[in-house]
Enzyme design. Sequence first.
Site, short mmCIF file in Angstrom:
data_model
loop_
_atom_site.label_atom_id
_atom_site.label_comp_id
_atom_site.label_asym_id
_atom_site.label_seq_id
_atom_site.Cartn_x
_atom_site.Cartn_y
_atom_site.Cartn_z
N HIS A 22 0.97 -1.09 -0.21
CA HIS A 22 -0.07 -0.06 0.11
C HIS A 22 0.71 1.14 0.02
O HIS A 22 0.62 1.86 0.85
CB HIS A 22 -0.96 0.07 1.13
CG HIS A 22 -2.25 -0.94 1.01
ND1 HIS A 22 -2.83 -1.05 1.99
CD2 HIS A 22 -2.78 -1.29 -0.07
CE1 HIS A 22 -3.92 -1.84 1.92
NE2 HIS A 22 -3.99 -1.93 0.44
N GLU A 80 -8.49 -4.66 -5.92
CA GLU A 80 -7.25 -3.74 -5.69
C GLU A 80 -6.16 -4.43 -6.49
O GLU A 80 -6.24 -5.90 -6.82
CB GLU A 80 -7.07 -3.99 -4.18
CG GLU A 80 -6.22 -2.85 -3.73
CD GLU A 80 -6.11 -2.86 -2.24
OE1 GLU A 80 -6.74 -3.61 -1.44
OE2 GLU A 80 -5.49 -1.81 -1.77
N ASP A 82 -3.26 -5.48 -6.29
CA ASP A 82 -2.43 -6.75 -6.01
C ASP A 82 -2.96 -7.93 -6.38
O ASP A 82 -2.21 -8.99 -6.40
CB ASP A 82 -1.98 -6.84 -4.45
CG ASP A 82 -3.07 -6.53 -3.46
OD1 ASP A 82 -4.03 -5.84 -4.02
OD2 ASP A 82 -3.13 -7.04 -2.49
N HIS A 145 -12.20 -6.18 2.68
CA HIS A 145 -11.89 -4.84 3.30
C HIS A 145 -12.50 -3.70 2.67
O HIS A 145 -12.42 -2.59 3.02
CB HIS A 145 -10.62 -4.53 3.95
CG HIS A 145 -9.56 -4.45 2.68
ND1 HIS A 145 -9.02 -3.48 2.64
CD2 HIS A 145 -9.48 -5.34 1.71
CE1 HIS A 145 -8.03 -3.49 1.55
NE2 HIS A 145 -8.22 -4.61 0.91
N TYR A 192 -2.09 -8.61 10.11
CA TYR A 192 -2.86 -8.28 8.98
C TYR A 192 -4.10 -7.80 9.56
O TYR A 192 -4.96 -6.87 8.95
CB TYR A 192 -2.88 -9.50 8.05
CG TYR A 192 -3.70 -9.62 6.87
CD1 TYR A 192 -2.78 -9.19 5.64
CD2 TYR A 192 -4.92 -9.73 6.65
CE1 TYR A 192 -3.39 -8.85 4.65
CE2 TYR A 192 -5.52 -9.31 5.44
CZ TYR A 192 -4.66 -9.11 4.28
OH TYR A 192 -5.39 -9.23 3.02
FE1 FEO Z 1 -4.85 -8.02 -1.05
FE2 FEO Z 1 -7.10 -5.61 -0.75
O1 FEO Z 1 -5.70 -6.19 -1.50
#
Ligand code: FEO
Length: 396
Positions: A22, A80, A82, A145, A192
Amino acid sequence: MIPVKNNIFWVGKTDWELRRFHGDEYSTHRGSTYNSYLIKEEKTVLVDTVWKPFAREFVDRLRAGINLDQIDFIVINHGEIDHSGALPELMEQIPDTPIYCSENAVQSLKGHYHQDWDFRTVKTGDRLEVGNGKELVFVEMKMLHWPDSQACYLTGDEVLFSNDAFGQHYATERLFNDQVDQCELFQEAIKYYANILTPFSPLVEKKIREILALELPIDIIAPSHGVIWRDNPTQIVEKYLEWAGNYQENQITLLYDTMWEGTRILADNIARGIKKEDPEVEIKLFNTAKTDKNDILTEVFKSKTVLFGSPTINRTILMSMAAILDGIEGLKFKGKKAAAFGCYGWSGEGVGKLNEMAMKAGFELIENGLKVKWMPDARVIEEAAAFGKRVGEKSK
Ligand code: FEO
Protein backbone atom coordinates in the site's frame (compact mmCIF):
# COMPACT_ATOMS: atom_id res chain seq x y z
CA MET A 1 1.40 -24.79 -11.11
CA ILE A 2 1.26 -26.19 -7.62
CA PRO A 3 -1.59 -28.58 -6.75
CA VAL A 4 -3.91 -27.38 -4.00
CA LYS A 5 -6.58 -30.07 -4.16
CA ASN A 6 -7.85 -32.29 -6.99
CA ASN A 7 -8.05 -30.01 -10.03
CA ILE A 8 -7.26 -26.76 -8.21
CA PHE A 9 -3.79 -25.30 -8.71
CA TRP A 10 -1.93 -22.33 -7.21
CA VAL A 11 -0.62 -20.11 -9.99
CA GLY A 12 0.29 -17.04 -7.92
CA LYS A 13 3.52 -15.21 -7.18
CA THR A 14 5.69 -15.29 -4.06
CA ASP A 15 7.20 -11.85 -3.48
CA TRP A 16 10.20 -12.33 -1.22
CA GLU A 17 11.45 -8.77 -1.74
CA LEU A 18 8.36 -6.83 -0.69
CA ARG A 19 9.01 -4.71 2.40
CA ARG A 20 6.31 -2.05 1.98
CA PHE A 21 2.74 -2.53 0.81
CA HIS A 22 0.00 0.00 0.00
CA GLY A 23 2.75 2.43 -0.96
CA ASP A 24 4.70 2.86 2.28
CA GLU A 25 1.68 2.31 4.50
CA TYR A 26 2.10 -1.32 5.57
CA SER A 27 5.40 -2.98 6.45
CA THR A 28 5.88 -6.50 5.14
CA HIS A 29 8.92 -7.81 7.01
CA ARG A 30 8.33 -11.29 5.63
CA GLY A 31 7.34 -10.34 2.07
CA SER A 32 4.02 -11.51 0.69
CA THR A 33 2.36 -13.71 -1.86
CA TYR A 34 -0.32 -12.89 -4.41
CA ASN A 35 -2.36 -16.04 -4.64
CA SER A 36 -4.08 -16.86 -7.88
CA TYR A 37 -5.86 -20.15 -8.45
CA LEU A 38 -6.65 -22.15 -11.55
CA ILE A 39 -9.57 -24.56 -11.44
CA LYS A 40 -9.39 -27.14 -14.25
CA GLU A 41 -12.70 -28.94 -14.37
CA GLU A 42 -14.81 -29.24 -17.54
CA LYS A 43 -14.52 -25.49 -17.43
CA THR A 44 -11.24 -23.76 -16.72
CA VAL A 45 -11.56 -20.90 -14.25
CA LEU A 46 -8.92 -18.46 -13.06
CA VAL A 47 -9.55 -16.97 -9.62
CA ASP A 48 -7.75 -13.62 -9.15
CA THR A 49 -4.37 -12.65 -10.60
CA VAL A 50 -1.23 -11.04 -9.15
CA TRP A 51 0.21 -7.57 -8.52
CA LYS A 52 0.96 -5.51 -11.59
CA PRO A 53 4.82 -5.70 -11.55
CA PHE A 54 4.55 -9.48 -11.95
CA ALA A 55 1.90 -9.40 -14.70
CA ARG A 56 4.16 -10.47 -17.56
CA GLU A 57 5.77 -13.26 -15.52
CA PHE A 58 2.33 -14.42 -14.37
CA VAL A 59 0.88 -14.61 -17.86
CA ASP A 60 4.02 -16.32 -19.23
CA ARG A 61 3.89 -18.98 -16.51
CA LEU A 62 0.17 -19.47 -17.03
CA ARG A 63 0.77 -19.87 -20.76
CA ALA A 64 3.44 -22.47 -20.08
CA GLY A 65 0.84 -24.52 -18.17
CA ILE A 66 -2.24 -24.13 -20.36
CA ASN A 67 -3.38 -22.66 -23.60
CA LEU A 68 -4.78 -19.30 -22.45
CA ASP A 69 -7.75 -19.73 -24.77
CA GLN A 70 -8.82 -22.63 -22.57
CA ILE A 71 -9.72 -20.21 -19.77
CA ASP A 72 -13.51 -20.10 -19.80
CA PHE A 73 -14.05 -17.62 -16.97
CA ILE A 74 -12.05 -15.30 -14.78
CA VAL A 75 -13.24 -14.56 -11.26
CA ILE A 76 -11.97 -11.35 -9.69
CA ASN A 77 -12.88 -11.37 -6.03
CA HIS A 78 -11.55 -7.85 -5.36
CA GLY A 79 -10.38 -5.03 -7.61
CA GLU A 80 -7.32 -3.89 -5.67
CA ILE A 81 -4.21 -3.94 -7.87
CA ASP A 82 -2.37 -6.64 -5.93
CA HIS A 83 -5.01 -9.10 -7.19
CA SER A 84 -6.24 -7.61 -10.43
CA GLY A 85 -2.94 -6.14 -11.61
CA ALA A 86 -2.25 -8.78 -14.26
CA LEU A 87 -5.68 -8.43 -15.87
CA PRO A 88 -4.61 -5.93 -18.59
CA GLU A 89 -1.73 -8.19 -19.66
CA LEU A 90 -3.97 -11.28 -19.60
CA MET A 91 -6.93 -9.65 -21.30
CA GLU A 92 -4.73 -8.59 -24.19
CA GLN A 93 -4.41 -12.30 -24.91
CA ILE A 94 -8.00 -13.34 -24.18
CA PRO A 95 -10.07 -10.13 -24.49
CA ASP A 96 -13.48 -11.81 -24.71
CA THR A 97 -13.23 -13.95 -21.58
CA PRO A 98 -16.01 -13.14 -19.10
CA ILE A 99 -14.96 -11.69 -15.75
CA TYR A 100 -17.20 -12.62 -12.81
CA CYS A 101 -17.11 -10.06 -10.02
CA SER A 102 -19.31 -7.97 -7.75
CA GLU A 103 -21.12 -4.90 -9.01
CA ASN A 104 -18.74 -2.69 -7.04
CA ALA A 105 -15.76 -4.49 -8.56
CA VAL A 106 -16.90 -3.40 -12.02
CA GLN A 107 -16.43 0.16 -10.74
CA SER A 108 -13.01 -0.50 -9.23
CA LEU A 109 -11.77 -2.48 -12.25
CA LYS A 110 -13.02 0.11 -14.71
CA GLY A 111 -11.61 2.81 -12.47
CA HIS A 112 -8.19 1.21 -12.46
CA TYR A 113 -7.89 -0.01 -16.03
CA HIS A 114 -10.46 1.96 -18.05
CA GLN A 115 -11.43 -1.10 -20.06
CA ASP A 116 -14.84 -2.38 -21.07
CA TRP A 117 -14.24 -6.06 -20.52
CA ASP A 118 -17.10 -8.57 -20.43
CA PHE A 119 -18.07 -8.11 -16.78
CA ARG A 120 -20.67 -10.50 -15.34
CA THR A 121 -21.85 -9.26 -11.97
CA VAL A 122 -22.65 -11.74 -9.23
CA LYS A 123 -24.06 -11.45 -5.73
CA THR A 124 -24.42 -13.68 -2.70
CA GLY A 125 -25.89 -17.06 -3.59
CA ASP A 126 -25.23 -16.83 -7.34
CA ARG A 127 -23.72 -19.99 -8.79
CA LEU A 128 -21.50 -20.77 -11.73
CA GLU A 129 -21.24 -24.32 -13.06
CA VAL A 130 -17.68 -25.46 -13.66
CA GLY A 131 -18.51 -29.02 -14.70
CA ASN A 132 -18.11 -32.46 -13.17
CA GLY A 133 -21.01 -31.59 -10.88
CA LYS A 134 -19.14 -28.73 -9.23
CA GLU A 135 -20.22 -25.11 -8.88
CA LEU A 136 -18.69 -21.88 -7.70
CA VAL A 137 -20.96 -20.17 -5.19
CA PHE A 138 -20.41 -16.43 -4.69
CA VAL A 139 -20.57 -14.63 -1.36
CA GLU A 140 -20.39 -10.84 -1.15
CA MET A 141 -17.87 -9.66 1.45
CA LYS A 142 -18.66 -5.93 1.37
CA MET A 143 -16.16 -3.88 3.38
CA LEU A 144 -13.97 -6.91 4.09
CA HIS A 145 -12.11 -4.91 3.29
CA TRP A 146 -13.37 -2.99 0.23
CA PRO A 147 -16.95 -2.45 -0.94
CA ASP A 148 -16.15 -4.69 -3.91
CA SER A 149 -14.78 -7.66 -1.95
CA GLN A 150 -16.31 -11.09 -2.42
CA ALA A 151 -15.44 -14.72 -1.80
CA CYS A 152 -16.33 -17.81 -3.77
CA TYR A 153 -16.76 -21.40 -2.72
CA LEU A 154 -16.17 -24.47 -4.88
CA THR A 155 -18.68 -27.21 -4.12
CA GLY A 156 -17.45 -30.78 -4.27
CA ASP A 157 -13.92 -29.76 -3.26
CA GLU A 158 -15.26 -27.60 -0.42
CA VAL A 159 -12.72 -24.85 -0.96
CA LEU A 160 -13.44 -21.24 0.06
CA PHE A 161 -11.50 -18.67 -1.95
CA SER A 162 -11.69 -15.90 0.61
CA ASN A 163 -9.50 -13.25 -1.05
CA ASP A 164 -7.97 -10.83 1.53
CA ALA A 165 -9.90 -12.27 4.48
CA PHE A 166 -7.81 -14.80 6.46
CA GLY A 167 -4.68 -13.74 4.56
CA GLN A 168 -1.22 -12.82 5.77
CA HIS A 169 1.65 -10.92 4.21
CA TYR A 170 3.98 -13.88 4.48
CA ALA A 171 6.29 -15.13 1.75
CA THR A 172 7.07 -18.82 2.01
CA GLU A 173 7.99 -21.66 -0.29
CA ARG A 174 5.47 -23.75 1.60
CA LEU A 175 1.90 -23.48 0.43
CA PHE A 176 -0.06 -24.72 3.45
CA ASN A 177 -0.57 -23.59 7.03
CA ASP A 178 0.63 -26.84 8.58
CA GLN A 179 4.00 -26.56 6.82
CA VAL A 180 5.16 -23.24 8.26
CA ASP A 181 6.35 -21.84 11.57
CA GLN A 182 3.13 -21.31 13.54
CA CYS A 183 4.52 -18.38 15.50
CA GLU A 184 5.46 -16.51 12.29
CA LEU A 185 2.14 -17.39 10.69
CA PHE A 186 0.00 -16.09 13.53
CA GLN A 187 2.19 -12.99 13.98
CA GLU A 188 1.50 -12.10 10.37
CA ALA A 189 -2.18 -13.05 10.57
CA ILE A 190 -2.84 -10.86 13.61
CA LYS A 191 -0.82 -7.97 12.16
CA TYR A 192 -2.90 -8.23 8.99
CA TYR A 193 -6.14 -8.24 10.95
CA ALA A 194 -5.07 -5.39 13.27
CA ASN A 195 -3.88 -3.12 10.48
CA ILE A 196 -6.43 -3.85 7.78
CA LEU A 197 -9.59 -5.33 9.24
CA THR A 198 -10.01 -3.73 12.67
CA PRO A 199 -12.25 -0.87 11.44
CA PHE A 200 -14.63 -3.44 10.02
CA SER A 201 -14.76 -5.77 13.05
CA PRO A 202 -18.56 -5.53 13.52
CA LEU A 203 -18.99 -6.57 9.88
CA VAL A 204 -16.41 -9.36 10.19
CA GLU A 205 -18.42 -11.01 12.93
CA LYS A 206 -21.71 -10.58 11.07
CA LYS A 207 -20.30 -11.94 7.81
CA ILE A 208 -18.66 -14.94 9.45
CA ARG A 209 -21.90 -15.83 11.22
CA GLU A 210 -23.71 -15.48 7.89
CA ILE A 211 -21.25 -17.83 6.18
CA LEU A 212 -21.37 -20.35 9.03
CA ALA A 213 -25.19 -20.30 8.83
CA LEU A 214 -24.94 -21.53 5.23
CA GLU A 215 -23.52 -24.75 6.73
CA LEU A 216 -21.14 -25.22 3.83
CA PRO A 217 -18.55 -27.84 4.66
CA ILE A 218 -15.14 -26.17 4.44
CA ASP A 219 -12.11 -28.33 3.76
CA ILE A 220 -9.74 -25.56 2.68
CA ILE A 221 -9.66 -21.77 3.00
CA ALA A 222 -7.58 -20.32 0.20
CA PRO A 223 -6.90 -16.60 0.76
CA SER A 224 -5.19 -14.25 -1.65
CA HIS A 225 -2.10 -13.64 0.52
CA GLY A 226 0.09 -16.06 2.46
CA VAL A 227 -0.52 -19.69 3.20
CA ILE A 228 -3.60 -21.77 2.47
CA TRP A 229 -5.48 -23.06 5.51
CA ARG A 230 -5.92 -26.81 5.00
CA ASP A 231 -5.13 -28.08 8.51
CA ASN A 232 -8.13 -27.26 10.70
CA PRO A 233 -9.11 -24.32 8.46
CA THR A 234 -11.76 -23.09 10.86
CA GLN A 235 -9.02 -22.18 13.37
CA ILE A 236 -8.46 -18.92 11.51
CA VAL A 237 -12.23 -18.31 11.38
CA GLU A 238 -12.36 -18.76 15.16
CA LYS A 239 -9.41 -16.38 15.54
CA TYR A 240 -11.23 -13.79 13.42
CA LEU A 241 -14.30 -14.07 15.63
CA GLU A 242 -12.06 -13.56 18.67
CA TRP A 243 -10.22 -10.61 17.10
CA ALA A 244 -13.47 -9.02 15.92
CA GLY A 245 -14.83 -8.91 19.50
CA ASN A 246 -12.99 -5.82 20.88
CA TYR A 247 -9.92 -8.00 21.28
CA GLN A 248 -7.40 -7.39 24.04
CA GLU A 249 -4.77 -9.30 25.94
CA ASN A 250 -3.43 -8.64 29.40
CA GLN A 251 -1.07 -6.01 28.02
CA ILE A 252 -0.34 -2.34 28.67
CA THR A 253 1.63 -0.53 25.99
CA LEU A 254 3.51 2.75 26.36
CA LEU A 255 3.98 4.73 23.17
CA TYR A 256 6.16 7.80 23.38
CA ASP A 257 8.54 10.05 21.56
CA THR A 258 11.15 12.12 23.33
CA MET A 259 13.47 15.06 22.61
CA TRP A 260 15.94 15.25 25.51
CA GLU A 261 15.06 11.95 27.27
CA GLY A 262 12.70 13.48 29.83
CA THR A 263 9.58 11.84 28.43
CA ARG A 264 11.48 8.56 28.00
CA ILE A 265 12.48 8.65 31.68
CA LEU A 266 8.81 9.14 32.54
CA ALA A 267 7.88 6.14 30.36
CA ASP A 268 10.44 3.90 32.07
CA ASN A 269 9.25 4.86 35.52
CA ILE A 270 5.55 4.66 34.70
CA ALA A 271 6.29 1.12 33.50
CA ARG A 272 8.06 0.44 36.81
CA GLY A 273 4.97 1.58 38.70
CA ILE A 274 2.64 -0.57 36.59
CA LYS A 275 4.85 -3.60 37.20
CA LYS A 276 4.80 -2.96 40.94
CA GLU A 277 1.01 -2.85 40.93
CA ASP A 278 0.51 -5.80 38.60
CA PRO A 279 3.48 -8.15 38.10
CA GLU A 280 1.43 -10.30 35.73
CA VAL A 281 0.55 -7.71 33.11
CA GLU A 282 2.64 -7.63 29.92
CA ILE A 283 4.23 -4.17 29.61
CA LYS A 284 5.75 -3.00 26.34
CA LEU A 285 7.42 0.32 25.52
CA PHE A 286 7.92 1.73 22.04
CA ASN A 287 9.54 4.93 20.89
CA THR A 288 7.23 5.79 18.01
CA ALA A 289 10.00 7.57 16.09
CA LYS A 290 12.13 4.43 16.10
CA THR A 291 9.60 1.62 15.71
CA ASP A 292 7.71 0.31 12.71
CA LYS A 293 4.23 1.82 12.80
CA ASN A 294 2.38 -1.33 11.78
CA ASP A 295 4.11 -3.33 14.51
CA ILE A 296 3.03 -0.61 16.96
CA LEU A 297 -0.58 -0.78 15.74
CA THR A 298 -0.52 -4.54 16.23
CA GLU A 299 0.62 -4.03 19.83
CA VAL A 300 -2.13 -1.44 20.36
CA PHE A 301 -4.63 -4.01 19.05
CA LYS A 302 -3.41 -6.46 21.70
CA SER A 303 -3.49 -3.93 24.57
CA LYS A 304 -6.12 -3.21 27.16
CA THR A 305 -4.52 0.15 28.03
CA VAL A 306 -2.26 2.40 25.98
CA LEU A 307 -0.22 5.26 27.40
CA PHE A 308 0.72 8.08 25.07
CA GLY A 309 3.76 10.24 25.81
CA SER A 310 5.22 13.31 24.14
CA PRO A 311 6.98 16.48 25.15
CA THR A 312 5.45 19.75 24.03
CA ILE A 313 6.86 21.30 20.88
CA ASN A 314 5.40 24.32 19.08
CA ARG A 315 2.35 24.07 21.38
CA THR A 316 1.64 20.52 20.20
CA ILE A 317 3.20 17.03 20.22
CA LEU A 318 6.03 15.38 18.32
CA MET A 319 5.18 14.31 14.80
CA SER A 320 5.67 10.57 15.26
CA MET A 321 3.08 10.58 18.06
CA ALA A 322 0.66 12.69 16.02
CA ALA A 323 0.99 10.28 13.11
CA ILE A 324 0.49 7.13 15.15
CA LEU A 325 -2.52 8.61 16.95
CA ASP A 326 -4.06 9.51 13.62
CA GLY A 327 -3.52 5.92 12.45
CA ILE A 328 -5.01 4.61 15.69
CA GLU A 329 -8.09 6.80 15.24
CA GLY A 330 -8.60 5.42 11.74
CA LEU A 331 -8.53 1.84 12.97
CA LYS A 332 -11.43 2.50 15.37
CA PHE A 333 -10.19 0.37 18.27
CA LYS A 334 -12.86 -0.23 20.87
CA GLY A 335 -12.94 -0.91 24.61
CA LYS A 336 -9.43 0.34 25.37
CA LYS A 337 -8.21 2.66 28.13
CA ALA A 338 -5.61 5.39 27.88
CA ALA A 339 -3.58 7.99 29.75
CA ALA A 340 -1.05 10.58 28.63
CA PHE A 341 2.27 11.90 29.89
CA GLY A 342 5.04 14.20 28.82
CA CYS A 343 7.59 16.84 29.75
CA TYR A 344 7.54 20.49 28.78
CA GLY A 345 9.64 23.57 29.29
CA TRP A 346 7.42 26.54 28.50
CA SER A 347 3.78 26.35 27.43
CA GLY A 348 3.02 22.63 28.03
CA GLU A 349 0.12 21.79 25.70
CA GLY A 350 1.44 18.28 24.86
CA VAL A 351 -0.46 16.21 27.41
CA GLY A 352 -3.73 18.03 26.71
CA LYS A 353 -3.28 17.39 23.02
CA LEU A 354 -2.58 13.69 23.64
CA ASN A 355 -5.69 13.44 25.83
CA GLU A 356 -7.77 15.08 23.14
CA MET A 357 -6.45 12.77 20.40
CA ALA A 358 -6.82 9.64 22.53
CA MET A 359 -10.45 10.50 23.30
CA LYS A 360 -11.14 11.26 19.65
CA ALA A 361 -9.71 7.84 18.83
CA GLY A 362 -12.29 6.26 21.15
CA PHE A 363 -10.15 5.53 24.21
CA GLU A 364 -11.43 5.92 27.76
CA LEU A 365 -9.13 8.27 29.69
CA ILE A 366 -8.35 6.83 33.11
CA GLU A 367 -6.09 9.67 34.34
CA ASN A 368 -5.90 13.39 33.70
CA GLY A 369 -2.33 12.95 32.55
CA LEU A 370 1.17 13.35 33.93
CA LYS A 371 2.57 16.72 32.95
CA VAL A 372 6.13 17.44 34.02
CA LYS A 373 7.96 20.77 33.77
CA TRP A 374 11.61 20.41 32.74
CA MET A 375 13.55 17.22 33.38
CA PRO A 376 12.22 14.70 35.90
CA ASP A 377 14.05 14.83 39.24
CA ALA A 378 13.99 12.18 41.96
CA ARG A 379 10.60 13.40 43.24
CA VAL A 380 9.02 13.40 39.77
CA ILE A 381 10.47 9.97 39.04
CA GLU A 382 8.55 8.64 42.03
CA GLU A 383 5.45 10.55 40.89
CA ALA A 384 5.75 8.79 37.55
CA ALA A 385 5.94 5.42 39.30
CA ALA A 386 2.86 6.32 41.36
CA PHE A 387 1.06 7.35 38.16
CA GLY A 388 2.00 3.96 36.67
CA LYS A 389 0.72 2.23 39.78
CA ARG A 390 -2.67 3.94 39.42
CA VAL A 391 -2.78 3.07 35.72
CA GLY A 392 -2.01 -0.57 36.59
CA GLU A 393 -4.81 -0.60 39.14
CA LYS A 394 -7.38 1.06 36.88
CA SER A 395 -6.49 -1.28 34.02
CA LYS A 396 -7.36 -4.43 35.96
FE1 FEO B 1 -4.78 -7.80 -1.05
FE2 FEO B 1 -7.22 -5.52 -0.66
O1 FEO B 1 -5.80 -6.34 -1.53
